[in-house]
Write a protein that holds these residues in place. Structure first.
Motif, PDB file in Angstrom:
ATOM      1  N   PRO A 106       0.799  -1.232   0.000  1.00  0.00           N
ATOM      2  CA  PRO A 106       0.000   0.000   0.000  1.00  0.00           C
ATOM      3  C   PRO A 106       0.828   1.277   0.000  1.00  0.00           C
ATOM      4  CG  PRO A 106      -0.909  -1.588   1.545  1.00  0.00           C
ATOM      5  CD  PRO A 106       0.403  -2.153   1.061  1.00  0.00           C
ATOM      6  N   GLY A 107       0.471   2.183  -0.908  1.00  0.00           N
ATOM      7  CA  GLY A 107       1.087   3.501  -0.975  1.00  0.00           C
ATOM      8  C   GLY A 107       2.417   3.563  -1.687  1.00  0.00           C
ATOM      9  N   THR A 108       2.940   2.439  -2.141  1.00  0.00           N
ATOM     10  CA  THR A 108       4.267   2.433  -2.765  1.00  0.00           C
ATOM     11  C   THR A 108       4.220   3.044  -4.158  1.00  0.00           C
ATOM     12  OG1 THR A 108       4.993   0.491  -1.527  1.00  0.00           O
ATOM     13  CG2 THR A 108       6.163   0.966  -3.569  1.00  0.00           C
ATOM     14  N   THR A 109       5.215   3.887  -4.423  1.00  0.00           N
ATOM     15  CA  THR A 109       5.404   4.448  -5.754  1.00  0.00           C
ATOM     16  C   THR A 109       6.846   4.165  -6.181  1.00  0.00           C
ATOM     17  OG1 THR A 109       6.059   6.607  -4.869  1.00  0.00           O
ATOM     18  CG2 THR A 109       3.721   6.302  -5.416  1.00  0.00           C
ATOM     19  N   GLU A 110       7.073   4.219  -7.486  1.00  0.00           N
ATOM     20  CA  GLU A 110       8.404   4.003  -8.045  1.00  0.00           C
ATOM     21  C   GLU A 110       8.873   5.270  -8.738  1.00  0.00           C
ATOM     22  OE1 GLU A 110      10.722   1.161 -11.340  1.00  0.00           O
ATOM     23  OE2 GLU A 110       8.596   0.847 -10.941  1.00  0.00           O
ATOM     24  N   ALA A 111      10.135   5.610  -8.548  1.00  0.00           N
ATOM     25  CA  ALA A 111      10.720   6.786  -9.200  1.00  0.00           C
ATOM     26  C   ALA A 111      12.216   6.542  -9.386  1.00  0.00           C
ATOM     27  CB  ALA A 111      10.501   8.032  -8.344  1.00  0.00           C
ATOM     28  N   PRO A 112      12.823   7.219 -10.363  1.00  0.00           N
ATOM     29  CA  PRO A 112      14.273   7.095 -10.534  1.00  0.00           C
ATOM     30  C   PRO A 112      15.004   7.656  -9.313  1.00  0.00           C
ATOM     31  CG  PRO A 112      13.268   8.243 -12.397  1.00  0.00           C
ATOM     32  CD  PRO A 112      12.217   8.092 -11.355  1.00  0.00           C
ATOM     33  N   HIS A 113      16.130   7.047  -8.992  1.00  0.00           N
ATOM     34  CA  HIS A 113      16.969   7.502  -7.880  1.00  0.00           C
ATOM     35  C   HIS A 113      18.420   7.262  -8.296  1.00  0.00           C
ATOM     36  CE1 HIS A 113      17.949   8.487  -3.729  1.00  0.00           C
ATOM     37  NE2 HIS A 113      18.695   7.392  -3.659  1.00  0.00           N
ATOM     38  N   PHE A 114      19.053   8.289  -8.813  1.00  0.00           N
ATOM     39  CA  PHE A 114      20.385   8.169  -9.402  1.00  0.00           C
ATOM     40  C   PHE A 114      20.337   7.098 -10.494  1.00  0.00           C
ATOM     41  CE2 PHE A 114      20.938   9.875  -5.124  1.00  0.00           C
ATOM     42  CZ  PHE A 114      21.609  11.045  -5.413  1.00  0.00           C
ATOM     43  N   ASP A 115      21.155   6.058 -10.407  1.00  0.00           N
ATOM     44  CA  ASP A 115      21.162   5.022 -11.448  1.00  0.00           C
ATOM     45  C   ASP A 115      20.301   3.820 -11.059  1.00  0.00           C
ATOM     46  OD1 ASP A 115      22.859   4.273  -9.395  1.00  0.00           O
ATOM     47  OD2 ASP A 115      24.273   3.243 -10.712  1.00  0.00           O
ATOM     48  N   ARG A 116      19.404   4.013 -10.116  1.00  0.00           N
ATOM     49  CA  ARG A 116      18.572   2.928  -9.595  1.00  0.00           C
ATOM     50  C   ARG A 116      17.098   3.318  -9.691  1.00  0.00           C
ATOM     51  NH1 ARG A 116      22.196  -0.245  -6.646  1.00  0.00           N
ATOM     52  NH2 ARG A 116      20.619  -1.309  -5.419  1.00  0.00           N
ATOM     53  N   ALA A 117      16.225   2.350  -9.459  1.00  0.00           N
ATOM     54  CA  ALA A 117      14.793   2.614  -9.305  1.00  0.00           C
ATOM     55  C   ALA A 117      14.513   2.574  -7.810  1.00  0.00           C
ATOM     56  CB  ALA A 117      13.969   1.548 -10.019  1.00  0.00           C
ATOM     57  N   ALA A 118      13.828   3.587  -7.292  1.00  0.00           N
ATOM     58  CA  ALA A 118      13.513   3.666  -5.868  1.00  0.00           C
ATOM     59  C   ALA A 118      12.033   3.399  -5.652  1.00  0.00           C
ATOM     60  CB  ALA A 118      13.873   5.040  -5.327  1.00  0.00           C
ATOM     61  N   PHE A 119      11.738   2.686  -4.582  1.00  0.00           N
ATOM     62  CA  PHE A 119      10.365   2.396  -4.185  1.00  0.00           C
ATOM     63  C   PHE A 119      10.171   3.009  -2.811  1.00  0.00           C
ATOM     64  CE2 PHE A 119      11.816  -0.629  -7.208  1.00  0.00           C
ATOM     65  CZ  PHE A 119      10.732  -0.795  -8.061  1.00  0.00           C
ATOM     66  N   LYS A 120       9.090   3.807  -2.663  1.00  0.00           N
ATOM     67  CA  LYS A 120       8.903   4.531  -1.415  1.00  0.00           C
ATOM     68  C   LYS A 120       7.440   4.637  -1.049  1.00  0.00           C
ATOM     69  CE  LYS A 120       8.788   9.206  -1.840  1.00  0.00           C
ATOM     70  NZ  LYS A 120       9.349  10.540  -1.876  1.00  0.00           N
ATOM     71  N   VAL A 121       7.180   4.855   0.229  1.00  0.00           N
ATOM     72  CA  VAL A 121       5.885   5.292   0.731  1.00  0.00           C
ATOM     73  C   VAL A 121       6.145   6.694   1.270  1.00  0.00           C
ATOM     74  CG1 VAL A 121       4.520   3.199   1.043  1.00  0.00           C
ATOM     75  CG2 VAL A 121       6.201   3.766   2.738  1.00  0.00           C
ATOM     76  N   ALA A 122       6.359   6.870   2.545  1.00  0.00           N
ATOM     77  CA  ALA A 122       6.740   8.190   3.064  1.00  0.00           C
ATOM     78  C   ALA A 122       8.204   8.476   2.756  1.00  0.00           C
ATOM     79  CB  ALA A 122       6.499   8.259   4.567  1.00  0.00           C
ATOM     80  N   ARG A 123       9.007   7.415   2.684  1.00  0.00           N
ATOM     81  CA  ARG A 123      10.421   7.547   2.318  1.00  0.00           C
ATOM     82  C   ARG A 123      10.856   6.276   1.592  1.00  0.00           C
ATOM     83  NH1 ARG A 123       9.989   7.840   7.802  1.00  0.00           N
ATOM     84  NH2 ARG A 123      10.398   5.903   8.879  1.00  0.00           N
ATOM     85  N   ILE A 124      12.006   6.323   0.991  1.00  0.00           N
ATOM     86  CA  ILE A 124      12.521   5.182   0.224  1.00  0.00           C
ATOM     87  C   ILE A 124      12.800   4.014   1.165  1.00  0.00           C
ATOM     88  CG2 ILE A 124      14.474   4.334  -1.149  1.00  0.00           C
ATOM     89  CD1 ILE A 124      14.699   7.202  -2.294  1.00  0.00           C
ATOM     90  N   TYR A 125      12.345   2.836   0.749  1.00  0.00           N
ATOM     91  CA  TYR A 125      12.653   1.642   1.539  1.00  0.00           C
ATOM     92  C   TYR A 125      13.401   0.586   0.728  1.00  0.00           C
ATOM     93  CZ  TYR A 125       8.410  -0.511  -0.472  1.00  0.00           C
ATOM     94  OH  TYR A 125       7.455  -1.002  -1.317  1.00  0.00           O
ATOM     95  N   VAL A 126      13.453   0.718  -0.583  1.00  0.00           N
ATOM     96  CA  VAL A 126      14.240  -0.213  -1.399  1.00  0.00           C
ATOM     97  C   VAL A 126      14.628   0.486  -2.700  1.00  0.00           C
ATOM     98  CG1 VAL A 126      12.211  -1.315  -2.461  1.00  0.00           C
ATOM     99  CG2 VAL A 126      14.368  -2.561  -2.381  1.00  0.00           C
ATOM    100  N   THR A 127      15.858   0.198  -3.151  1.00  0.00           N
ATOM    101  CA  THR A 127      16.303   0.664  -4.467  1.00  0.00           C
ATOM    102  C   THR A 127      16.784  -0.547  -5.248  1.00  0.00           C
ATOM    103  OG1 THR A 127      18.570   1.146  -3.756  1.00  0.00           O
ATOM    104  CG2 THR A 127      16.972   2.956  -3.615  1.00  0.00           C
ATOM    105  N   LEU A 128      16.431  -0.587  -6.515  1.00  0.00           N
ATOM    106  CA  LEU A 128      16.774  -1.685  -7.409  1.00  0.00           C
ATOM    107  C   LEU A 128      17.898  -1.256  -8.337  1.00  0.00           C
ATOM    108  CD1 LEU A 128      16.117  -4.495  -8.659  1.00  0.00           C
ATOM    109  CD2 LEU A 128      14.399  -3.315 -10.067  1.00  0.00           C
ATOM    110  N   ALA A 129      18.963  -2.052  -8.383  1.00  0.00           N
ATOM    111  CA  ALA A 129      20.098  -1.741  -9.258  1.00  0.00           C
ATOM    112  C   ALA A 129      19.669  -1.780 -10.720  1.00  0.00           C
ATOM    113  CB  ALA A 129      21.229  -2.740  -9.019  1.00  0.00           C
ATOM    114  N   GLY A 130      20.338  -1.014 -11.542  1.00  0.00           N
ATOM    115  CA  GLY A 130      20.034  -0.950 -12.970  1.00  0.00           C
ATOM    116  C   GLY A 130      20.150  -2.287 -13.674  1.00  0.00           C
TER     117      GLY A 130
END
Length: 111
Positions: free
Chosen positions: A15-39
């Motif tokens: 619930p509430g998770t969104t995805e956005a670019p974060h440097f060279d990774r994809a970031a997944f966050k609700v109120a703050r980032i909790y996981v980043t996926l390597a390129g």
């Protein structure tokens, strides 16, 4: 064996998770980032507590490693996706997500 598509699907289902670019990774966050996926889709970095990190890295050292820097000392942990099962990934994503969700949402969920 888990992969980047599994991570994306499982994270965006929380619930509430969104995805956005974060440097060279994809970031997944609700109120703050909790996981980043390597390129390359082979690893992801998750925010755990230091105690959770120690447990995961001890029990499944072929899957989990602490980041080797100050972020790692705060609980940021790398998961090697090809060594993880979907259950491993789902469990640790929910763990990280709970730390990132807004406090108000957590209180409502606890009721």
């Amino acid at each position: 064996m888990a992969n980047a598509a599994d991570l994306r699907r499982l994270a965006l289902a929380l619930p509430g998770t969104t995805e956005a670019p974060h440097f060279d990774r994809a970031a997944f966050k609700v109120a703050r980032i909790y996981v980043t996926l390597a390129g390359d889709g082979m690893t992801a970095n998750l925010k755990l507590t230091p105690d959770e990190q120690e447990l995961k890295c001890t029990v499944a050292e072929d899957i989990f490693k602490p980041l080797d820097n100050a972020w790692g000392r705060q609980g940021w942990t790398t998961i090697y996706l090809p060594a993880a099962t979907e259950a491993d990934l789902s469990d640790v994503l929910e763990m990280a997500w709970r730390h990132a969700e807004p406090k108000v949402v957590a209180r409502k969920r606890a009721r």
